[in-house]
Design an enzyme around this catalytic site. Structure first.
Site, PDB file in Angstrom:
ATOM      1  N   GLU A  78       3.901   5.010   8.868  1.00  0.00           N
ATOM      2  CA  GLU A  78       4.948   4.505   8.377  1.00  0.00           C
ATOM      3  C   GLU A  78       6.010   5.464   8.280  1.00  0.00           C
ATOM      4  OE1 GLU A  78       3.786   0.121   6.686  1.00  0.00           O
ATOM      5  OE2 GLU A  78       3.443   2.061   5.227  1.00  0.00           O
ATOM      6  N   ASP A  92      -3.306  -5.138   6.451  1.00  0.00           N
ATOM      7  CA  ASP A  92      -2.429  -4.674   5.230  1.00  0.00           C
ATOM      8  C   ASP A  92      -2.819  -5.747   4.195  1.00  0.00           C
ATOM      9  OD1 ASP A  92      -1.443  -2.826   3.724  1.00  0.00           O
ATOM     10  OD2 ASP A  92       0.496  -3.625   4.295  1.00  0.00           O
ATOM     11  N   GLU A 138       0.601  -7.491  -3.550  1.00  0.00           N
ATOM     12  CA  GLU A 138       1.740  -7.456  -2.679  1.00  0.00           C
ATOM     13  C   GLU A 138       2.037  -8.834  -1.962  1.00  0.00           C
ATOM     14  OE1 GLU A 138       1.797  -4.231  -0.031  1.00  0.00           O
ATOM     15  OE2 GLU A 138       3.384  -4.769   1.028  1.00  0.00           O
ATOM     16  N   GLU A 156     -10.415   1.085   0.498  1.00  0.00           N
ATOM     17  CA  GLU A 156      -9.137   0.982  -0.346  1.00  0.00           C
ATOM     18  C   GLU A 156      -8.725  -0.585  -0.474  1.00  0.00           C
ATOM     19  OE1 GLU A 156      -5.706   3.470   0.898  1.00  0.00           O
ATOM     20  OE2 GLU A 156      -4.494   2.003   0.556  1.00  0.00           O
ATOM     21  N   HIS A 191       0.077 -12.349   7.677  1.00  0.00           N
ATOM     22  CA  HIS A 191       1.369 -11.398   7.853  1.00  0.00           C
ATOM     23  C   HIS A 191       2.540 -12.418   8.108  1.00  0.00           C
ATOM     24  CE1 HIS A 191       4.321  -8.152   8.935  1.00  0.00           C
ATOM     25  NE2 HIS A 191       3.299  -7.348   8.562  1.00  0.00           N
TER      26      HIS A 191
END
Lengths: 695, 695
Positions: free
Chosen positions: B284, B358, B386, B380, B514
């Site tokens: 990113e 993600d 989010e 993680e 997504h």
């Protein structure tokens, strides 16, 4: 025995519960721990505002204070007392120990609920400042109608020039989540007599006028209403284009006026007592009527017509800062607005900053005060300390506010102080207003430190009565905030009263201004000269070179002095009659110029910088001395911030002196300490993440 | 009589003091109001950590709990008890009701101070969850060595993907102002066994490695140390260029390696127990070794060499997201990292997100788990939500975390779960870690709502022991947070346990992912197709058209299934053996595809959306039922947020259905409600000021 154990454990619970109870959240509304019984408070009548007033007295009335009655002057038992209530107006209060039906009672009264609300807080202030309970006699009415905070809060939560965290408005979760903090905000404001709040930044986004955000503002208005706080919004002048899809925002276009009327109608449907709009137009890149060849009056009056049917007003800022290169930025507001005197609608008030530049640690009063007799002028102060050390430095601002308010705009004959101009009574204005740029954020203690809270407090008290004495305000604040013990109040007041002059001394003495670093305005930057527009640069303001320093605003220079009344202008035209504290604001003088004391200008400057640093040392020592009298959390944070202030005062002094010496080539007076670093070191300091930058 | 009055007034003071005492600040560490006397707690030995442990027990030990002794296993009186302490390791604890010198005492012990610290919190957790005082027997040692929060906090106070206010790190006022909140942060983390924190965003600025910011980090490290929390920093790979003035950040350049060694030395001088660096490289837009033709291993090992002399480690993220157009974004991390297995230095751990995209509401486990046996892999998780409704929606994440941890990476024979891979024991790894992207901000209640606190809590508990049961964690959290009364614990646990599946249902059921709006990721945006890079667009992920929906990751598509172990790959390769919850993640299927239930895919999708909305309604009703059992402030805020969640669940459902119907042209199943608006309306919604956006 069991009771003793219970008391012990309760005390322990209190103690552990108060590990964070002295985090400053309660502001000056701390109240005694042992309360009067709830039935000591009687309220006559019912309304949300009376209920709020009664709840506050119940919350704060200490044990042994005796019974309290809240009732309007029209109540037969109150009327029978023949009290002098006429002069109280709509908002004034009378709080007095009286006898009713043969019984001693503290009466809180006024001509309406608002008076009672303010009287309730006045009673608690009286008691918490150490006043006696049995012999109360408080009478007061506000001298200014609109007493308003300006929040420079953005919709994304950032506060422009905010140093106490994010905005307290949780825009994202409004209107659903009604944070109890909003009530405490309203209580705090009502306690000092504030009656309005502008929720969003003057550098406004059009989105704040969309239905989504109107609903959020309405939720806040509902919460604030019982506390007498009206909500206002900053309006972006180009909103008809951005939201309405119009091709223009020209105030003379009927479609534009119609758009604003409809928008006002929409807002008032959600907020029936909406206060009105605050507008920053044609300043620092904001759109405005001048984009269309129209005047500020044209713009303001068009908006005023939109809110007029609902009783709303427009606060139109005179802080104009156009992108043409003026001979003297200090003259611009006067030049643009003075010719418009008499052209504004009667529900417009022009909002003028206290000085002609921008909230510097010291500025002479703004020349517009006294120059627009046919226009009501609001005064705008900055409570947040953009130029006085952010939230980190201790600088009690009441003396700064009072200095402007007490300035005589005429200079001879019958004085007309700035305060009187703002009150508007001599000119018979219906509107009067004082605005303060808030120093409030979501930091737990609201304002970043305990002493910063005093500036919010003092602003409210001065907006209620501009003639109040700065030291008296400091004293009542300190007593409420730290307890009425003179062993803490006296040192706290002493610290406060010399703090602002210390900041002037170590940042820019003798009338210097605008010598700070670029953008964030944190720390010294007198050397800055490379910014695009001339008046963005500190060198534009101090004009120092090998020979001298200062901005010549007399006839040989920009002649800004001519904007003042003749007697004032004459005094400012001559360095010998200009107050030394404002000397370099008006005059360019040789470094060797002799002051009344006999010292040269350069010697005096160095002495001021040194005095500023030394005064901060004195503040630290005072604070060290009160350690046993202040809870550990507030004491420790204040001590830490005073250490920062001393370090940064030295930085300001050393960086400034290093720069001035690079220009004037003069040695330091005997005994003066050399700067700790060379000039290049000071210039190299960088603070990319300083808070409060505009977006 | 006087005592009674005193008790009454103390109770009143407590009551008024707690008007804001139920603001959620205390998290799950609320403790009983009546405490045991301070001398009930004895500590053997002295160290800041033992003092912290003892202070915590004194703070939390309820009256009547009996005496408590804190002493290491080496203490002669403890050694005499011959307790099974060997297996406790360095951090494990044993808390047991024993008799010492003929006296009943609760012993808190371990092989060192850390064990005692964790044991102290375990004892308080036990008592506050309703456990008995006289028969305590708690033994536990962590299964994962590094249990770490990742703060995506920027130096300017913004939190990327943060929905609970600004960063709790007041960078501007550090290191001078040491907010007591930092201690409470450390206490909360220690109470759930976390032992590390990465202070700054993985999208790092080089400035965080300057002396100015190292001093600020050191102040935090000093505060955290007694609570066993090590500080880590995210390192920007290009810092040698930005700060060091080097021409390159090439990891193979000796000057670059020397710069990092010197930087590490500088950091360790300020923070002797600094944990090490977390790095997001070549992802990113972040710089990284691949900018210089070097590998992730080259970059990680160079940094690892710099911190090695000090005992530091490097956490190197596998979340790579390069700007080349991959055939399937889900494959990229595996493709880049799998070949590097065995090449990393032994003080490097590769940090892998739970899934390959993600942090979606549901993702299959990341194929790297089990695929790099010679490399320790950290997992993680994202604690901040989010993609699960920000801080507004109730979604208890332990079931999401557990779903990944329990997944079997082999698929047949002796299972090797993700948890075991992360624990690293089977492979004999020295390092093991679990990282959670924090949901902590400066909101008074830390995480935005009370129930969000449970996700912080559950992450810590699972990092300590990944085999803990999600419902058991919910139960102990609820008991500590609301009180051990089953009338509140049972409904709260019920709400929590169905909440995450509800979010999956109303945002993207059956393996969809997504499908959110752009940038802020708030609300639905399955129609988004115009973004520059293909894999930025929701249409890339769902591939829906008139005929069908889903991403074909079998051999006929991207063949991402081949990244899994053969048995797992085989199961995922066939829609009939793919779990229905992950169906559209792996397969593109006709809308008319028949599920096991006999329903078509389309019918099942609609049913899932409806079930999601209905479940939120159930949560609201459960919460309505517990109103008398929860303090007003926390109850009201939770109720308000549940109302938001229901409104937004309907929005997600309606917007999604409107879009799918615009593609498939199918009618809604009988009885299903039509969307409230047309598709254009949903597409037009805009939230420019949504929180948490990256800068």
């Amino acid at each position: 025995m069991r009771k003793t154990a219970l008391i012990a454990s309760l005390l322990l619970a209190l103690a552990s519960g108060t590990a964070h109870a002295d985090d400053g959240y309660r502001l000056w509304l701390r109240y005694a721990e042992t309360k009067a019984p709830g039935d000591a408070v009687t309220v006559q009548g019912s309304s949300p505002m009376l209920a709020a007033a009664a709840a506050e007295v119940r919350r704060g009335l200490p044990a042994g204070a005796g019974p309290v009655l809240l009732a309007t002057a029209a109540d037969p038992r109150v009327a029978a007392l023949r009290l002098p209530v006429t002069r109280l107006g709509e908002e004034g209060y009378l709080v007095r120990s009286v006898r009713i039906d043969g019984r001693a009672v503290t009466l809180v009264t006024g001509n309406g609920d608002r008076g009672i609300l303010y009287g309730a807080f006045a009673l608690l202030r009286h008691l918490d400042s150490g006043g006696a309970a049995g012999t109360v006699d408080l009478v007061s009415a506000p001298k200014i109608k609109l007493r308003v905070l300006n929040h420079w809060d953005n919709l994304d939560g950032r506060v422009e020039r905010g140093y106490a965290g994010q905005s307290i408005w949780d825009w994202w979760n409004l209107p659903d989540d009604r944070d109890p903090r909003y009530v405490d905000y309203a209580r705090a404001n009502a306690s000092i007599g504030l009656n309005g709040t502008v929720l969003n930044n003057v550098n406004a986004k059009a989105e704040s006028l969309t239905p989504r955000y109107i609903a959020k503002a309405a939720a806040l208005a509902d919460i604030f209403r019982p506390y007498g706080i009206k909500v206002y919004l900053s309006a972006r002048f180009s909103a008809p284009v951005e939201l309405g899809g119009l091709a223009t925002a020209n105030p003379k276009d009927p479609k534009v006026a119609a758009w604003w009327r409809a928008k006002a109608d929409e807002i008032y449907r959600a907020i029936p007592d909406f206060g009105g709009f605050l507008v920053k137009a044609n300043s620092e890149g904001q759109p405005g009527p001048r984009d269309y060849g129209a005047s500020h009056a044209d713009g303001a009056n068009m908006l005023a017509a939109a809110v007029r049917p609902h009783g709303g007003i427009v606060m139109w800022r005179a802080f104009v800062y156009a992108d043409t290169d003026p001979s003297d930025r200090a003259k611009q507001a006067y030049d643009e607005f003075k010719p418009l005197d008499g052209q504004f609608a009667d529900n417009v008030i022009v909002q003028v900053k206290n000085g002609a530049i921008d909230f510097q640690p010291r500025e002479p009063f703004h020349p517009l005060f006294g120059a627009m007799p046919r226009t009501p002028l609001a005064i705008e102060f900055q409570i947040t300390k953009e130029y006085l050390g952010f939230a980190s430095h201790l600088a009690y601002l009441a003396p700064l506010f009072a200095e402007t308010l007490e300035a005589d705009t005429r200079g001879r004959g019958a004085p007309l102080t700035v305060a009187k101009v703002v009150e508007g009574a001599p000119q018979g204005h219906k509107l009067s207003a004082m605005a303060g740029v808030a120093n409030i954020g979501n930091a737990r203690d609201w304002s970043g430190t305990t002493f910063n809270q005093a500036n919010w407090y003092a602003f409210g008290r001065l907006a209620w009565d501009p003639s109040l004495n700065s030291e008296a305000i400091a004293r009542e604040w300190a007593a409420q905030t730290f307890g009425a013990d003179p062993r803490i109040v006296d040192p706290a007041v002493k610290m406060m009263m010399k703090s602002r002059e210390a900041v002037v001394d170590y940042t820019g003495p003798l009338g210097l201004a605008h010598v700070m670093a670029t953008g964030h305005h944190y720390g010294p930057g007198p050397w800055v000269s490379e910014l695009k527009r001339p008046e963005w640069n500190p060198v534009y303001y101090h004009r120092a070179d090998r020979a001298g320093i200062g901005f010549d605003r007399t006839r040989t220079g920009s002649n800004a002095v001519a904007q003042y009344a003749p007697a004032v202008a004459r005094r400012y035209a001559d360095p010998r009659t200009t107050p030394e504290a404002e000397l370099l604001w008006f005059h360019h003088l040789p470094w060797t110029y002799r002051l009344a004391s006999g010292a040269t200008l350069w010697e005096a400057m160095v002495a001021h910088y040194d005095r500023g640093v030394a005064t901060v040392g004195e503040l630290r020592r005072e604070w060290d001395g009160v350690r046993p009298l202040v809870d550990d959390e507030r004491w420790t944070k204040t001590a830490a911030m005073l250490a920062v202030q001393e370090r940064e005062a030295i930085w300001w002094r050393d960086a400034s002196l290093a720069y001035w010496m690079s220009l004037n080539g003069l040695p330091l007076p005997a005994g003066a300490r050399a700067p700790a670093h060379d000039l290049a070191w000071y210039k190299a300091q960088s603070f990319p993440d300083a808070p409060g930058n505009p977006q």
